[in-house]
Design an enzyme around this catalytic site. Sequence first.
Site, PDB file in Angstrom:
ATOM      1  N   PHE A  15       0.826  -1.192   0.000  1.00  0.00           N
ATOM      2  CA  PHE A  15       0.000   0.000   0.000  1.00  0.00           C
ATOM      3  C   PHE A  15       0.867   1.252   0.000  1.00  0.00           C
ATOM      4  O   PHE A  15       1.889   1.312   0.690  1.00  0.00           O
ATOM      5  CB  PHE A  15      -0.888   0.049   1.253  1.00  0.00           C
ATOM      6  CG  PHE A  15      -2.166  -0.715   1.154  1.00  0.00           C
ATOM      7  CD1 PHE A  15      -3.335  -0.087   0.716  1.00  0.00           C
ATOM      8  CD2 PHE A  15      -2.220  -2.052   1.519  1.00  0.00           C
ATOM      9  CE1 PHE A  15      -4.531  -0.797   0.649  1.00  0.00           C
ATOM     10  CE2 PHE A  15      -3.410  -2.759   1.457  1.00  0.00           C
ATOM     11  CZ  PHE A  15      -4.572  -2.130   1.016  1.00  0.00           C
ATOM     12  N   ASP A  16       0.444   2.242  -0.754  1.00  0.00           N
ATOM     13  CA  ASP A  16       0.906   3.602  -0.573  1.00  0.00           C
ATOM     14  C   ASP A  16       0.189   4.145   0.663  1.00  0.00           C
ATOM     15  O   ASP A  16      -0.799   3.551   1.116  1.00  0.00           O
ATOM     16  CB  ASP A  16       0.553   4.405  -1.831  1.00  0.00           C
ATOM     17  CG  ASP A  16       0.817   5.888  -1.684  1.00  0.00           C
ATOM     18  OD1 ASP A  16       1.915   6.256  -1.231  1.00  0.00           O
ATOM     19  OD2 ASP A  16      -0.084   6.680  -2.019  1.00  0.00           O
ATOM     20  N   LEU A  17       0.630   5.287   1.192  1.00  0.00           N
ATOM     21  CA  LEU A  17      -0.019   5.861   2.375  1.00  0.00           C
ATOM     22  C   LEU A  17      -0.822   7.109   2.018  1.00  0.00           C
ATOM     23  O   LEU A  17      -2.051   7.099   2.053  1.00  0.00           O
ATOM     24  CB  LEU A  17       1.025   6.191   3.447  1.00  0.00           C
ATOM     25  CG  LEU A  17       0.496   6.811   4.734  1.00  0.00           C
ATOM     26  CD1 LEU A  17      -0.515   5.915   5.425  1.00  0.00           C
ATOM     27  CD2 LEU A  17       1.652   7.147   5.675  1.00  0.00           C
ATOM     28  N   ASP A  18      -0.129   8.192   1.668  1.00  0.00           N
ATOM     29  CA  ASP A  18      -0.806   9.457   1.386  1.00  0.00           C
ATOM     30  C   ASP A  18      -1.697   9.346   0.154  1.00  0.00           C
ATOM     31  O   ASP A  18      -1.234   8.986  -0.934  1.00  0.00           O
ATOM     32  CB  ASP A  18       0.219  10.570   1.149  1.00  0.00           C
ATOM     33  CG  ASP A  18       0.976  10.949   2.413  1.00  0.00           C
ATOM     34  OD1 ASP A  18       0.502  10.616   3.509  1.00  0.00           O
ATOM     35  OD2 ASP A  18       2.037  11.593   2.290  1.00  0.00           O
TER      36      ASP A  18
END
Length: 222
Positions: A15-18
């Site tokens: 997963f990416d976060l932002d």
Amino acid sequence: MTSPYDTISYDFILFDLDGTISDPIEGIGRSINYALEHFGYAPLDRAAQVPWIGPPLFHSFKAHTGVEDEAHIKALIAKYRERYGDVGYAENTIYPGIAEAVTALADSGVPLGLCTSKRADFAERILELFGLRQHFRFVDGGDIHIEKWEQMARLRERGLVSTRSLMIGDREFDMIAAHRNGLSAAGVLWGYGSREELSAHQPAHLLTQPAELMRFAGTSSP
């Protein structure tokens, strides 16, 4: 791209976060302006802050100021991090449905990791803030001069992800990093990347709401 009703599993999900798990604009935007104003630059309005979500800060500060002096750009980043590490990280808001989807994915047995351009300790604190850290086997963060595709290459070298893994993110940088390293990519439309931006990189999946993440439940390779 698959339809919203297809089910497909991967050996690992990054997963990416932002813009993918949480909306960071409040904390990032205020911290950007904190740094800019400290060094005599005009603050940015909200619309001008949006393109800063995703790429490494070094590139964004350099492009915005037009300054080539690396020491000055690093000083801007340090000032940004001064505020972000104090209060900015806590100004994140989690997207509705994400906590439930991440928890359900983890409970189904699919292994999860985080790959973000944000510094790893900030990312850890944000996941802890939302009660999600325990669902991720690792948190991989970036730093000055580190591109996301380079982060992902290192994860591959360490055997943490493979060509049977999936990267989920909201910007073209996530799609590019995945494809450059032989991973599949899923673009999400609740973040800061447009449909046009994401579709241009031909993701295997394009998701419109967090509930669609459940199509990846399970651990069998595609």
